[in-house]
Motif scaffolding. Structure first.
Motif, PDB file in Angstrom:
ATOM      1  N   VAL A  67       7.118  13.413  10.563  1.00  0.00           N
ATOM      2  CA  VAL A  67       6.002  13.478   9.615  1.00  0.00           C
ATOM      3  C   VAL A  67       6.504  13.266   8.184  1.00  0.00           C
ATOM      4  O   VAL A  67       5.942  12.483   7.413  1.00  0.00           O
ATOM      5  N   LEU A  68       7.586  13.956   7.833  1.00  0.00           N
ATOM      6  CA  LEU A  68       8.139  13.846   6.487  1.00  0.00           C
ATOM      7  C   LEU A  68       8.665  12.438   6.197  1.00  0.00           C
ATOM      8  O   LEU A  68       8.531  11.936   5.081  1.00  0.00           O
ATOM      9  N   LEU A  69       9.258  11.797   7.194  1.00  0.00           N
ATOM     10  CA  LEU A  69       9.746  10.429   7.004  1.00  0.00           C
ATOM     11  C   LEU A  69       8.597   9.493   6.656  1.00  0.00           C
ATOM     12  O   LEU A  69       8.720   8.628   5.768  1.00  0.00           O
ATOM     13  N   ARG A  70       7.468   9.658   7.316  1.00  0.00           N
ATOM     14  CA  ARG A  70       6.308   8.811   7.047  1.00  0.00           C
ATOM     15  C   ARG A  70       5.724   9.098   5.666  1.00  0.00           C
ATOM     16  O   ARG A  70       5.331   8.185   4.941  1.00  0.00           O
ATOM     17  N   ILE A  71       5.665  10.374   5.309  1.00  0.00           N
ATOM     18  CA  ILE A  71       5.128  10.740   3.999  1.00  0.00           C
ATOM     19  C   ILE A  71       6.031  10.214   2.891  1.00  0.00           C
ATOM     20  O   ILE A  71       5.551   9.705   1.868  1.00  0.00           O
ATOM     21  N   PHE A  72       7.342  10.317   3.091  1.00  0.00           N
ATOM     22  CA  PHE A  72       8.287   9.784   2.101  1.00  0.00           C
ATOM     23  C   PHE A  72       8.082   8.282   1.908  1.00  0.00           C
ATOM     24  O   PHE A  72       8.127   7.774   0.786  1.00  0.00           O
ATOM     25  N   ALA A  73       7.859   7.573   3.005  1.00  0.00           N
ATOM     26  CA  ALA A  73       7.652   6.124   2.922  1.00  0.00           C
ATOM     27  C   ALA A  73       6.401   5.802   2.106  1.00  0.00           C
ATOM     28  O   ALA A  73       6.400   4.864   1.290  1.00  0.00           O
ATOM     29  N   ILE A  74       5.335   6.586   2.292  1.00  0.00           N
ATOM     30  CA  ILE A  74       4.097   6.371   1.539  1.00  0.00           C
ATOM     31  C   ILE A  74       4.307   6.682   0.061  1.00  0.00           C
ATOM     32  O   ILE A  74       3.865   5.935  -0.818  1.00  0.00           O
ATOM     33  N   VAL A  75       4.981   7.801  -0.223  1.00  0.00           N
ATOM     34  CA  VAL A  75       5.247   8.197  -1.606  1.00  0.00           C
ATOM     35  C   VAL A  75       6.050   7.110  -2.321  1.00  0.00           C
ATOM     36  O   VAL A  75       5.740   6.741  -3.464  1.00  0.00           O
ATOM     37  N   LYS A  76       7.072   6.588  -1.672  1.00  0.00           N
ATOM     38  CA  LYS A  76       7.896   5.527  -2.281  1.00  0.00           C
ATOM     39  C   LYS A  76       7.065   4.274  -2.563  1.00  0.00           C
ATOM     40  O   LYS A  76       7.193   3.657  -3.620  1.00  0.00           O
ATOM     41  N   THR A  77       6.199   3.908  -1.617  1.00  0.00           N
ATOM     42  CA  THR A  77       5.384   2.703  -1.783  1.00  0.00           C
ATOM     43  C   THR A  77       4.403   2.847  -2.938  1.00  0.00           C
ATOM     44  O   THR A  77       4.267   1.944  -3.774  1.00  0.00           O
ATOM     45  N   LEU A  78       3.710   3.987  -3.008  1.00  0.00           N
ATOM     46  CA  LEU A  78       2.740   4.202  -4.076  1.00  0.00           C
ATOM     47  C   LEU A  78       3.421   4.268  -5.443  1.00  0.00           C
ATOM     48  O   LEU A  78       2.933   3.700  -6.422  1.00  0.00           O
ATOM     49  N   ALA A  79       4.564   4.977  -5.502  1.00  0.00           N
ATOM     50  CA  ALA A  79       5.286   5.093  -6.764  1.00  0.00           C
ATOM     51  C   ALA A  79       5.837   3.736  -7.215  1.00  0.00           C
ATOM     52  O   ALA A  79       5.770   3.391  -8.402  1.00  0.00           O
ATOM     53  N   LYS A  80       6.352   2.973  -6.271  1.00  0.00           N
ATOM     54  CA  LYS A  80       6.920   1.659  -6.589  1.00  0.00           C
ATOM     55  C   LYS A  80       5.862   0.733  -7.180  1.00  0.00           C
ATOM     56  O   LYS A  80       6.135  -0.056  -8.093  1.00  0.00           O
ATOM     57  N   ASN A  81       4.631   0.833  -6.670  1.00  0.00           N
ATOM     58  CA  ASN A  81       3.544  -0.035  -7.125  1.00  0.00           C
ATOM     59  C   ASN A  81       2.678   0.602  -8.210  1.00  0.00           C
ATOM     60  O   ASN A  81       1.642   0.067  -8.573  1.00  0.00           O
ATOM     61  N   ASN A  82       3.133   1.774  -8.718  1.00  0.00           N
ATOM     62  CA  ASN A  82       2.450   2.454  -9.818  1.00  0.00           C
ATOM     63  C   ASN A  82       0.973   2.727  -9.504  1.00  0.00           C
ATOM     64  O   ASN A  82       0.088   2.499 -10.326  1.00  0.00           O
ATOM     65  N   LEU A  83       0.721   3.216  -8.285  1.00  0.00           N
ATOM     66  CA  LEU A  83      -0.637   3.501  -7.840  1.00  0.00           C
ATOM     67  C   LEU A  83      -0.929   4.994  -7.889  1.00  0.00           C
ATOM     68  O   LEU A  83      -0.036   5.818  -7.681  1.00  0.00           O
ATOM     69  N   ALA A  84      -2.174   5.333  -8.154  1.00  0.00           N
ATOM     70  CA  ALA A  84      -2.573   6.745  -8.196  1.00  0.00           C
ATOM     71  C   ALA A  84      -2.549   7.340  -6.795  1.00  0.00           C
ATOM     72  O   ALA A  84      -2.934   6.685  -5.824  1.00  0.00           O
ATOM     73  N   PHE A  85      -2.117   8.578  -6.697  1.00  0.00           N
ATOM     74  CA  PHE A  85      -2.018   9.242  -5.403  1.00  0.00           C
ATOM     75  C   PHE A  85      -3.341   9.891  -5.000  1.00  0.00           C
ATOM     76  O   PHE A  85      -3.818   9.708  -3.895  1.00  0.00           O
ATOM     77  N   ARG A  86      -3.903  10.683  -5.908  1.00  0.00           N
ATOM     78  CA  ARG A  86      -5.030  11.550  -5.557  1.00  0.00           C
ATOM     79  C   ARG A  86      -6.374  10.961  -5.958  1.00  0.00           C
ATOM     80  O   ARG A  86      -6.474  10.167  -6.892  1.00  0.00           O
ATOM     81  N   GLY A  87      -7.394  11.412  -5.237  1.00  0.00           N
ATOM     82  CA  GLY A  87      -8.764  11.031  -5.558  1.00  0.00           C
ATOM     83  C   GLY A  87      -9.513  12.228  -6.102  1.00  0.00           C
ATOM     84  O   GLY A  87      -8.951  13.041  -6.841  1.00  0.00           O
ATOM     85  N   ASP A  88     -10.764  12.367  -5.712  1.00  0.00           N
ATOM     86  CA  ASP A  88     -11.579  13.476  -6.202  1.00  0.00           C
ATOM     87  C   ASP A  88     -11.252  14.795  -5.510  1.00  0.00           C
ATOM     88  O   ASP A  88     -11.575  15.871  -6.019  1.00  0.00           O
ATOM     89  N   ASN A  89     -10.641  14.718  -4.319  1.00  0.00           N
ATOM     90  CA  ASN A  89     -10.304  15.933  -3.574  1.00  0.00           C
ATOM     91  C   ASN A  89      -9.118  15.665  -2.663  1.00  0.00           C
ATOM     92  O   ASN A  89      -8.590  14.552  -2.636  1.00  0.00           O
ATOM     93  N   GLU A  90      -8.684  16.689  -1.932  1.00  0.00           N
ATOM     94  CA  GLU A  90      -7.554  16.564  -1.009  1.00  0.00           C
ATOM     95  C   GLU A  90      -7.979  16.909   0.418  1.00  0.00           C
ATOM     96  O   GLU A  90      -7.220  17.495   1.181  1.00  0.00           O
ATOM     97  N   ASN A  91      -9.176  16.511   0.781  1.00  0.00           N
ATOM     98  CA  ASN A  91      -9.714  16.800   2.105  1.00  0.00           C
ATOM     99  C   ASN A  91      -9.572  15.586   3.013  1.00  0.00           C
ATOM    100  O   ASN A  91     -10.050  14.499   2.678  1.00  0.00           O
ATOM    101  N   THR A  92      -8.907  15.762   4.145  1.00  0.00           N
ATOM    102  CA  THR A  92      -8.779  14.658   5.098  1.00  0.00           C
ATOM    103  C   THR A  92     -10.156  14.322   5.652  1.00  0.00           C
ATOM    104  O   THR A  92     -10.970  15.196   5.912  1.00  0.00           O
ATOM    105  N   GLY A  93     -10.405  13.034   5.820  1.00  0.00           N
ATOM    106  CA  GLY A  93     -11.688  12.596   6.343  1.00  0.00           C
ATOM    107  C   GLY A  93     -12.738  12.344   5.285  1.00  0.00           C
ATOM    108  O   GLY A  93     -13.818  11.843   5.590  1.00  0.00           O
TER     109      GLY A  93
END
Length: 222
Positions: free
Chosen positions: A60-86
């Protein structure tokens, strides 16, 4: 208990090492070690379950790290209006997590746990994202500083401007010859944003000096 007869300590130690109780303990420990290695202990099923759970969270952590690196590399915002899945407005980070979960059993299991309320402890919150970003920043900064030290001499580019909270901050960029590549070339590396409390010449110099010390660079090499 203490030992009073220090002159005969070696004899006492030998008697202890060869005593029935000591030998029995050694045999029991060796037997336990062998059983652990062969998964033959009475809690072998529990140990297998713990091992499986550890591997799940590692994946799980390996996948999350990959997403974090991709978003940071492309200077994209992480969060939206909330942190609720779905939720349709939970931001890019959770949207990618949900997309991966459609194809990946590991992430799907984690999403299902959260959705069913089986766990409130997970790695999808903003605090974990922030920790991962700091870990990546630290690692990248070490690589950059290593390149600068190999070049020995460097120049600096600084600029001050207030941030959104109207706090003055100084951006620090270092320019040097990158000799770690096949052909040496001049490169610029962003180091950090530095909070500035004093915008006078002396104040800016002290802020710069502190920033260079934090990354173990010598101001005399500028």
């Amino acid at each position: 208990m203490g030992h009073q007869d220090w002159g005969n300590l070696s004899i006492t130690l030998k008697e202890r090492d060869t005593s029935h109780a000591h030998v029995k303990c050694l045999i029991d420990w060796r037997e336990a070690e062998k059983r652990l290695q062969k998964n033959m202990t009475i809690d072998s099923e529990l140990q297998a379950q713990i091992k499986k759970e550890k591997e799940h969270w590692r994946q799980v952590l390996l996948r999350i790290f990959a997403i974090v690196k991709t978003l940071a590399k492309n200077n994209l915002a992480f969060r939206g209006d909330n942190e609720n899945t779905g939720d349709d407005h939970n931001g890019i980070f959770l949207s990618i997590i949900e997309m991966i979960a459609e194809f990946d059993p590991c992430m799907k299991k984690d999403i299902q746990r959260i959705a069913k309320g089986k766990t409130r402890r997970h790695y999808l919150g903003h605090n974990i994202q922030y920790e991962m970003i700091l870990l990546l920043v630290g690692k990248i900064k070490k690589i950059i500083v290593k390149k600068i030290k190999e070049a020995k001499y460097f120049s600096i580019i600084v600029d001050c401007s207030p941030d959104k909270s109207h706090m003055e901050q100084m951006s620090l960029v270092i320019r040097c010859v990158n000799v770690s590549t096949t052909s040496a070339k001049v490169e610029e590396f962003f180091i950090d944003f530095i909070k500035v409390d004093d915008t006078s010449g002396e104040g800016l110099f002290n802020s710069l000096l502190g920033a260079l010390r934090d990354v173990d660079l010598d101001i005399d090499d500028i």
